[in-house]
Each structure stands twice: as structure tokens, then as C-alpha cells.
Scaffold this active site. Structure first.
Site, PDB file in Angstrom:
ATOM      1  N   ASP A 183      -1.989   6.407   6.286  1.00 35.86           N
ATOM      2  CA  ASP A 183      -2.995   5.501   5.751  1.00 35.86           C
ATOM      3  C   ASP A 183      -3.328   4.501   6.865  1.00 35.86           C
ATOM      4  O   ASP A 183      -2.545   3.601   7.157  1.00 35.86           O
ATOM      5  CB  ASP A 183      -2.401   4.790   4.520  1.00 35.86           C
ATOM      6  CG  ASP A 183      -3.323   3.724   3.950  1.00 35.86           C
ATOM      7  OD1 ASP A 183      -4.435   3.547   4.472  1.00 35.86           O
ATOM      8  OD2 ASP A 183      -2.900   3.054   2.973  1.00 35.86           O
ATOM      9  N   LYS A 203     -13.107  -2.061   6.648  1.00 40.59           N
ATOM     10  CA  LYS A 203     -12.493  -3.045   7.549  1.00 40.59           C
ATOM     11  C   LYS A 203     -12.979  -2.836   8.982  1.00 40.59           C
ATOM     12  O   LYS A 203     -13.460  -3.767   9.624  1.00 40.59           O
ATOM     13  CB  LYS A 203     -10.977  -2.956   7.485  1.00 40.59           C
ATOM     14  CG  LYS A 203     -10.477  -3.197   6.048  1.00 40.59           C
ATOM     15  CD  LYS A 203      -9.007  -2.944   5.919  1.00 40.59           C
ATOM     16  CE  LYS A 203      -8.556  -2.671   4.509  1.00 40.59           C
ATOM     17  NZ  LYS A 203      -8.820  -3.719   3.549  1.00 40.59           N
ATOM     18  N   TRP A 212       0.815  -1.222   0.000  1.00 40.44           N
ATOM     19  CA  TRP A 212       0.000   0.000   0.000  1.00 40.44           C
ATOM     20  C   TRP A 212       0.843   1.264   0.000  1.00 40.44           C
ATOM     21  O   TRP A 212       0.358   2.327  -0.398  1.00 40.44           O
ATOM     22  CB  TRP A 212      -1.033  -0.038   1.131  1.00 40.44           C
ATOM     23  CG  TRP A 212      -2.059  -1.088   0.812  1.00 40.44           C
ATOM     24  CD1 TRP A 212      -2.246  -2.269   1.454  1.00 40.44           C
ATOM     25  CD2 TRP A 212      -2.983  -1.079  -0.293  1.00 40.44           C
ATOM     26  NE1 TRP A 212      -3.238  -2.993   0.841  1.00 40.44           N
ATOM     27  CE2 TRP A 212      -3.705  -2.290  -0.233  1.00 40.44           C
ATOM     28  CE3 TRP A 212      -3.270  -0.182  -1.316  1.00 40.44           C
ATOM     29  CZ2 TRP A 212      -4.695  -2.625  -1.161  1.00 40.44           C
ATOM     30  CZ3 TRP A 212      -4.253  -0.507  -2.245  1.00 40.44           C
ATOM     31  CH2 TRP A 212      -4.962  -1.700  -2.158  1.00 40.44           C
TER      32      TRP A 212
END
Ligand code: PMP
Length: 370
Positions: free
Chosen positions: A177, A201, A107
Site C-alpha cells: 500500500d 496525495k 492502514w
């Protein structure tokens, strides 16, 4: 857990992932007639009073849970965390001040890909040479005191590593993030200039991205940027410059209420630690299962593991494991397609019982296969 089971299984999906069952039940109960309004929450204007309340509640709860004051704005945007990889540099980069990236996996690779398009940046530290099995060391010399900001990913969903302490970036804003561990533990959130997290999530359904931004940072952007891509627009418009992902924001609000009912982040963190320990203990006590991640960097949210990684039988055993686990009601344990292996994602709404069932299943699998 809910009193009723509905035939549900233990779901280890990395996202979209489990939602609290009490929230799913409430959504069901309110679906046809939202709190006496005679319509569903999906059927009202995003400017209606009922939706004003939904939005105000979600914003206030986010600030309360994170312990942030009026110098921060809370936004619920479209475009997922992926859009933030572009929006953050578009809004926060200043000329002659390269972004410092701490590179820890897939990511941050995606974040770097966006930075490469048009923004000065530098990889300040990287875990790549260690195959991202450990996080890079950050010391006083690592970071540029004149960077536009530092980009970091708090939890590496695919590699299974998680920052336990965050570097002190001084006056340089820290952009984080937090897609896979937002609201999973207590942190000093005022250390961050910008936090973003896809909701799917820990917060709600997909289609919503939570953005928490220090208000002064939003003023860095040129007003020549497309309107939808300026944080300023969404701050001024209360996340309703255009039609927002209304249903998702409503569900996020219910999940935030659930977090408060759990006892807030301290209680949630304690439970998450306990859940992760059950699975890591099973791995560490085994001759068959191995976790490739450096112990002190292991994630409490995404537990990455392999079966006999150095053996030619590895893949066959992992396939059998997945098949048998599924038959026992333990689903979505396959590792990300880019790295293979196995992964148990155990976000906030995943119950302790699921982790205990997985640990038990692993012990039985080992007994049968050794
Ligand atoms: N960052 C991290 C850490 C993630 O885990 C994910 C999704 N798995 C993303 C970014 C991308 O999120 P989205 O799909 O919401 O764009």
C-alpha cells in the site's frame, strides 16, 4: 510555484492534498475546449481516440517513472486504496498459504480487517506494542516462505513512519500500500508484486486508484470472482471494462508529466528529503515540539508532532498553534482524529517554501510560549 498566487495558502492536508499549481492551471486552461476538440475532457467517450491517448500516456509514464517493463500492468481503478484491501486477497490468496501481514498502523489495521473476513493470514510482525512509533524488525525468520504474499504499508500516513528499506520476501510476492508515498522516491519497484495507491496525495484528485500488478499474479484469481473485482478484467479492458474515472486519470497524466519535468524520482526524492529535514530540524531544535517516531523510521511525507506531549497544557497549546498557524496561511496541520496532535503532510507538490514557513512559524510560536 506558479507566478500567480490566487490567494492560495500553504496546505498541509494529508489528502486530498496539494496538486502542482502548473497542473491546476493547465486543467483550467483545457477545461472548456480540450486541445481543439471543442468539448471538455469530461464530455467525451472513454472510448474516444482523445481518451485512448490520455490513458496510454498515463500508463506509459507510470511505467517509465517506476522503471517497469511489460511484465507489469498499470491500472487506474475506482474504489480507492480501500477496495484494494479486499481485491488483493480475493485475487492473490492461495489455499493453505496464509498471507503474512506486517502491521504498522491504522492502514494495516484496515487491511487486516478485510483479511479477517475470509482469508487465511498471520501477523508476521507488528509495531503495535511500541504504539506504532517504530517499525518492527524483519529478519530471515520473520516471514513464511510459503505465504500467498506479504502485505506491507510503505508509509504510515497517520503514525508518520516510513519504510526506508523493504524486506526481501524471496519468491513470495510483496503487496504494498503506497497510498501516501507513491512516486515520492526512487525504489526498485520490480521488488513488488502489487502496488496500489489512492491518487489523492501524490498523483491527482481522489476517485482514482493506481494499481501496478505483475501480470502473472492476476492469473491466480478464480474466474468465479465478480467480474469487476478481478484484476484480469481490468488488464484485459485497459482499465476501461466500465466507464473509468476519466477526469481523474487525465489529471494523473498531467501530474506524471510534471514528475518527469522535475527530473523524475531521484529529483523528487531529493526535494522531499530537503523539505522534511527543514521541519524535523525545527522540531529537534525545540524544547516545545516533539516527534514521537523513532528517528530512522520518520516519514518524509507525513510529519507527526506534538506540543509538550506530557504536559496538561498540551491540548490547549496545540489548539492555539492550529488557530494561529491558520491565521498565518498554514492550514490543515491537525493530526488525524484517531491519534490527535499535529501533522504536516508535505507530499510531492508541497513547496519547500511551505516547510520553511512552517519551521519559522514554529520557532516564533515557541518564543511566544516559553
Ligand atoms: N492506505 C493509506 C496508507 C492511506 O493513507 C489511505 C488514505 N488516507 C488509504 C489507504 C485509504 O485510501 P482511500 O481513501 O483511497 O480508500
Amino acid at each position: 510555484m506558479s507566478k500567480q498566487n490566487y490567494g492560495r495558502v500553504f496546505n498541509f492536508s494529508s489528502g486530498p492534498a496539494n496538486l502542482p499549481e502548473s497542473v491546476l492551471e493547465q486543467v483550467r486552461d483545457e477545461m472548456m475546449n480540450y486541445r481543439g476538440s471543442g468539448v471538455s475532457i469530461m464530455e467525451i467517450s472513454h472510448r474516444a481516440k482523445a481518451f485512448d491517448e490520455v490513458m496510454a500516456n498515463a500508463v506509459a509514464l507510470t511505467k517509465k517513472i517506476l522503471g517497469l517493463g511489460d511484465d507489469y500492468s498499470v491500472l487506474f481503478l475506482h474504489g480507492g486504496a480501500s477496495l484494494q484491501f479486499a481485491m488483493a486477497p480475493m485475487n492473490l490468496c492461495e489455499p493453505g498459504k496464509p498471507v503474512d501481514v506486517i502491521h504498522t498502523g491504522t492502514w494495516t489495521t484496515t487491511a487486516i480487517k478485510e483479511l479477517k473476513k475470509d482469508f487465511e493470514h498471520r501477523i508476521a510482525a507488528s509495531g503495535e506494542k511500541d504504539g506504532f512509533r517504530r517499525l518492527p524488525q524483519i529478519d530471515a525468520q520473520t516471514l513464511n516462505p510459503n505465504a500467498s504474499y506479504v502485505h506491507l504499508c510503505s508509509n504510515n500516513t497517520i503514525e508518520g513512519s516510513q519504510w526506508k528499506h523493504f524486506p526481501d520476501t524471496g519468491r513470495v510476492p510483496l503487496v504494498c500500500d503506497m497510498s501516501s508515498d507513491i512516486m515520492s522516491r526512487k525504489l526498485d519497484f520490480s521488488k513488488f508484486g502489487l502496488i496500489f495507491a489512492g491518487a489523492q496525495k501524490n498523483l491527482g484528485p481522489s476517485g482514482v486508484c493506481l494499481v501496478v500488478i505483475r501480470k502473472d499474479l492476476a492469473e491466480r484469481a478464480s474466474d468465479k470472482l465478480p467480474t469487476m473485482l478481478q484484476y484480469r478484467t481490468h488488464i484485459a479492458g485497459d482499465s476501461r471494462y466500465n466507464t473509468p474515472p476519466a477526469f481523474g486519470i487525465y489529471v494523473c497524466g498531467l501530474v506524471l508529466e510534471w514528475i518527469v519535468k522535475q527530473g523524475g524520482l531521484e529529483a523528487v526524492e531529493k526535494k522531499n528529503r530537503e523539505k522534511a529535514q527543514v521541519v524535523y530540524d525545527a522540531i529537534d531544535a525545540s524544547q516545545l515540539f516533539k516527534c514521537p517516531v523513532e528517528k530512522s523510521h520518520r516519514s518524509d511525507a507525513n510529519i507527526v508532532f506534538r506540543i509538550k506531549p506530557d504536559s496538561p497544557e498540551s491540548e490547549k497549546l496545540e489548539e492555539a498553534f492550529l488557530k494561529e498557524a491558520k491565521a498565518s496561511g498554514l492550514v490543515e496541520l491537525k493530526g488525524h482524529r484517531s491519534v490527535g496532535g499535529l501533522r504536516a503532510s508535505i507530499y510531492n507538490a508541497h513547496p519547500l517554501e511551505g516547510c520553511q514557513a512552517l519551521a519559522q512559524f514554529m520557532r516564533e510560536f515557541e518564543r511566544k510560549n516559553s
